[in-house]
Design an enzyme around this catalytic site. Structure first.
Site, PDB file in Angstrom:
ATOM      1  N   CYS A 148      37.561  82.125 -18.614  1.00 15.17           N
ATOM      2  CA  CYS A 148      37.895  81.811 -17.215  1.00 15.17           C
ATOM      3  C   CYS A 148      38.905  80.673 -17.149  1.00 15.17           C
ATOM      4  CB  CYS A 148      36.638  81.408 -16.445  1.00 15.17           C
ATOM      5  SG  CYS A 148      35.383  82.687 -16.400  1.00 15.17           S
TER       6      CYS A 148
HETATM    7  C1  BEZ Z   1      34.224  83.052 -20.393  1.00 14.65           C
HETATM    8  O1  BEZ Z   1      34.870  82.849 -19.369  1.00 14.65           O
HETATM    9  O2  BEZ Z   1      34.597  82.645 -21.472  1.00 14.65           O
HETATM   10  C2  BEZ Z   1      32.934  83.820 -20.329  1.00 14.65           C
HETATM   11  C3  BEZ Z   1      32.159  83.779 -19.194  1.00 14.65           C
HETATM   12  C4  BEZ Z   1      30.974  84.494 -19.163  1.00 14.65           C
HETATM   13  C5  BEZ Z   1      30.573  85.236 -20.262  1.00 14.65           C
HETATM   14  C6  BEZ Z   1      31.402  85.294 -21.389  1.00 14.65           C
HETATM   15  C7  BEZ Z   1      32.590  84.587 -21.428  1.00 14.65           C
END
Ligand code: BEZ
Length: 210
Positions: free
Chosen positions: A45
């Site tokens: 994210c």
């Molecule tokens: C991420 O943004 O890295 C992420 C968020 C939720 C689950 C897996 C990865």
């Protein structure tokens, strides 16, 4: 039922990093990209939001407003935005919705219980100036989206609206497009007096007007 192409994007009020908004008023006559991310302070994210901030000049050129959402609290958004600027080199320059009560996430079907009961999946809704949903995308939490592709789709949609053209596989702006099948040759001659290449009666390739 899930939101479908052509539906009016549901209106809502929400708290965001840019203050309280009523979604339709905030959009005005712009196009919109409403996208959810699963959680603040997560690696994928962080990269997506930094990249989207870098694309602001591209969004502006196309009259598009971007707005992100997660089911986190507003104070968490503010804290995390500092990390985004530090690690991705660009400060957030679009609002992030703080949807800790999951109101917007539920309205837009951004929670897929078989993926996660509590977190949003990576949803994207492209919304046109009439507030109609023109694109939906759903990615899993573990895969960062390609925001250049989202821009490419917006270019295609805007070309369709302006010139009754569709775009072929892997099309990029500047390349030839396809005259929509609903447009007969007679009408097409008025729009494209320069002519086109007919590969099949249903496959007419043309250079878009400037
Ligand atoms: C991420 O943004 O890295 C992420 C968020 C939720 C689950 C897996 C990865």
């Amino acid at each position: 039922m899930a939101l479908q192409l052509g539906d009016v994007a549901p209106d809502f009020e929400a708290e965001t990093t840019a203050g309280h908004i009523r979604f339709h008023d905030w959009l005005g006559r712009s196009w919109g990209v409403l996208f959810s991310h699963p959680k603040n302070y997560t690696p994928v994210c962080t990269t997506e939001l930094g990249y989207t901030a870098k694309l602001k000049p591209e969004f502006d050129t196309r009259n598009v407003k971007a707005i992100g959402l997660s089911v986190d609290k507003l104070e968490d958004h503010h804290g995390w935005s500092k990390d985004i600027e530090e690690t991705q080199g660009t400060a957030l320059n679009f609002p992030l919705i703080a949807d800790s009560e999951r109101k917007v996430a539920s309205l837009y079907g951004m929670i897929h219980p078989n993926a996660s009961n509590t977190l949003t999946v990576r949803s994207v809704f492209v919304i046109d100036p009439d507030k109609k949903v023109r694109l939906t995308l759903t990615y899993p939490a573990s895969t960062g989206r390609n925001f250049d592709e989202i821009l490419r789709v917006i270019d295609s949609l805007q070309l369709t609206d302006r010139q009754k053209l569709a775009t072929p596989v892997n099309w990029k702006p500047g390349e030839d497009a396809i005259i929509v099948p609903a447009l007969g040759d007679e009408e097409a001659r008025k729009l494209f007096p320069q002519g086109w290449k007919t590969l099949k009666p249903y496959l007419r390739v043309v250079k878009p007007n400037p």
